[in-house]
Scaffold this motif. Sequence first.
Motif, PDB file in Angstrom:
ATOM      1  N   GLY A  55       0.787  -1.229   0.000  1.00 54.93           N
ATOM      2  CA  GLY A  55       0.000   0.000   0.000  1.00 54.93           C
ATOM      3  C   GLY A  55       0.815   1.273   0.000  1.00 54.93           C
ATOM      4  N   ILE A  56       2.140   1.152   0.100  1.00 51.21           N
ATOM      5  CA  ILE A  56       2.988   2.343   0.149  1.00 51.21           C
ATOM      6  C   ILE A  56       4.009   2.301  -0.993  1.00 51.21           C
ATOM      7  N   GLU A  64       2.508  10.922  -3.503  1.00 54.23           N
ATOM      8  CA  GLU A  64       1.656  10.283  -2.482  1.00 54.23           C
ATOM      9  C   GLU A  64       0.439  11.119  -2.057  1.00 54.23           C
ATOM     10  N   PRO A  65       0.602  12.421  -1.823  1.00 60.57           N
ATOM     11  CA  PRO A  65      -0.593  13.214  -1.478  1.00 60.57           C
ATOM     12  C   PRO A  65      -1.678  13.157  -2.556  1.00 60.57           C
ATOM     13  N   LEU A  67      -2.196  10.584  -4.579  1.00 59.17           N
ATOM     14  CA  LEU A  67      -2.806   9.257  -4.509  1.00 59.17           C
ATOM     15  C   LEU A  67      -3.794   9.165  -3.345  1.00 59.17           C
ATOM     16  N   LYS A  68      -3.448   9.797  -2.232  1.00 56.42           N
ATOM     17  CA  LYS A  68      -4.368   9.796  -1.084  1.00 56.42           C
ATOM     18  C   LYS A  68      -5.672  10.490  -1.454  1.00 56.42           C
ATOM     19  N   LYS A  69      -5.547  11.574  -2.199  1.00 59.76           N
ATOM     20  CA  LYS A  69      -6.760  12.285  -2.638  1.00 59.76           C
ATOM     21  C   LYS A  69      -7.552  11.439  -3.630  1.00 59.76           C
ATOM     22  N   ARG A  72      -9.713   9.009  -1.931  1.00 61.64           N
ATOM     23  CA  ARG A  72     -10.917   9.540  -1.275  1.00 61.64           C
ATOM     24  C   ARG A  72     -11.947  10.064  -2.266  1.00 61.64           C
ATOM     25  N   VAL A  95      -1.165   7.473 -13.661  1.00 66.29           N
ATOM     26  CA  VAL A  95      -2.013   6.273 -13.669  1.00 66.29           C
ATOM     27  C   VAL A  95      -1.191   5.033 -13.304  1.00 66.29           C
ATOM     28  N   MET A  99      -0.880   1.808  -8.329  1.00 66.35           N
ATOM     29  CA  MET A  99      -0.792   0.423  -7.841  1.00 66.35           C
ATOM     30  C   MET A  99      -0.871   0.226  -6.317  1.00 66.35           C
ATOM     31  N   LEU A 101      -3.022   1.290  -4.500  1.00 72.90           N
ATOM     32  CA  LEU A 101      -4.453   1.111  -4.207  1.00 72.90           C
ATOM     33  C   LEU A 101      -4.937  -0.282  -4.597  1.00 72.90           C
ATOM     34  N   ARG A 118      -7.390  -2.678  -2.759  1.00 73.53           N
ATOM     35  CA  ARG A 118      -7.004  -2.575  -1.345  1.00 73.53           C
ATOM     36  C   ARG A 118      -8.127  -1.948  -0.504  1.00 73.53           C
ATOM     37  N   TYR A 119      -8.794  -0.958  -1.067  1.00 78.85           N
ATOM     38  CA  TYR A 119      -9.830  -0.243  -0.314  1.00 78.85           C
ATOM     39  C   TYR A 119     -11.200  -0.514  -0.930  1.00 78.85           C
ATOM     40  N   ASP A 120     -12.248  -0.214  -0.162  1.00 75.86           N
ATOM     41  CA  ASP A 120     -13.595  -0.516  -0.622  1.00 75.86           C
ATOM     42  C   ASP A 120     -14.161   0.553  -1.547  1.00 75.86           C
TER      43      ASP A 120
END
Lengths: 170, 229
Positions: A55-56, A64-65, A67-69, A72, A95, A99, A101, A118-120
Motif C-alpha cells: 500500500g505504500i 503520495e498526497p 494518490l491519497k486524494k 478519497r 495512472v 498500484m 491502491l 485494497r480499499y472498498d
Amino acid sequence: MVLMIDTTTSHIGEQVVEELLQRGANPTEFELIDTTGMRISHCVGCNYCWLKTPGICAVKDDYEPILKKMNRADQVWLISDTHFGFVSYQTKNIVDRVMPLVTMYLKVKDGQMRHVMRYDRQLDIGVIYTGDGDQAYLEWWCKRTALNLGSRSLGVFEEARRKEAVLCML
Amino acid sequence: MHAVIINGSPRVQKYSNTEKIIASFTKGLTEKGVSFETYAISDRQSWEMIREAYRKNEEILIALPLYVECVPGLLLEFLETLPEKDDHTRLSFLLQSGFAEGCQLRCGEAFLEKLPKYLGVRYGGCLVKGDNFGIRMVDKEKQEQITKPYQAMGELFAEGDGFLREEAKRFTGPEYFSLPIRLIMQIVFRTLGKKMFQKAAASWGCHTPLDEKVWETNSECGKGEGGSV
C-alpha cells in the motif's frame, strides 16, 4: 468528491473549474491539482507497494498526497495533452503509480483475472484531453483502466467538449 | 539481418522480467545467425545512445511489459524523444504482462500497432504473451524454463517477417480461460495463491498482510493525517 489532475501545458483545468462554478457546483465538492512544477516520477516497477511495503510506494516524491486524494475521490478526471493519439507520459505516470491502491491478490471477475482492490471505495475515471487524441482508443483504454480498478469509465472528452464532461461531474 | 533490441521496462535490468525474456529470445536469433545489440531505457544515461542506434538501424524491436493497459510511462516519455524516420525502418514489439490471458494485452497491442505510423516507420507486428509476473521470483533455472518458448520466437523473427506470421499470433495462448479453469483459478487465488504471495513477501522482509488498508488502519498514515494532505 471530484478530483481533477491537470498535466496539460496550457492548464485547461482552470477552464473546467470555471465551467463548474458557472453551473453552480459547490467548491468544496471538487478539487483541481495542477501538476506543473511537481516532482512526479514514473513507476519503476519495483513491486514494493504489493510485496514489501503493501500500500505504500517506494518512490518518495510529490505523488503520495495525490494518490491519497484519489483514494478519497468518487471521480478522478485526468486532464491531459496527447501524443501518439494517447495521453501524455506525465498523465500515464500518474495512472501507472496507482498500484498501491491495488493488492497483489488476484481474483477472476467477469471472465478475466483481476487484482483485488485494497480499499472498498470505487474510483471512477474520466479523461479530458487537448490535441489530436485518438478518441476511440482513449475510450477503450479508459474503460479497461476502470475495469482494473473495479470502477467505471466516466467517458473521454476532447477539450472543446469539456462542458459535457462537467455535466458528468455535477 | 542486424536487430536493435530495446528493453522498454522501467525496472532496473537486474530484476527485469523483460530482460530475461530478451535473453531467451536472442538465443534464438544467435541460433539463426542474426546479430543484435541490446539496450534498456531504465537507465536514462543511455537514452542518447539508444536514439543513435534507432537512427542508424532499420530493424528495431522494443520489448516491454504492459503497464495499466498500455506502455509504461517511462517508455512513453522515451518514445516522445525519438527522431522521425521513414518506412525503410521496421519497428516490431514484444509485449508481455503479468495477467495470463491474451485478452488482457489487446488494448496495449492496439496502441503499439498504431505507433509506427506516428514515428513514420513500418510496423513489424507484436508478439503478445502474458503470465510472466513470476519470472523475477524464481531461481535462474526456473527462469530459463519459463522464458524458453521465447527462443523459438527469436528463431522465427530471424526469418525476416517480424511477428506478422501466424506462429507469432498463436504464441499468445488462450484469449480467455474456459469456465472450469476459471473456477479452479478462483479457488487457488483465494487459498494457495494468497499464501504464495505472502511467502514471497516474507522473503522480501515483509510480514504485514498484503491487503492491509494502510491509510485506514495505520494511525501514522491514517485518519490523523486525513485532512492535512
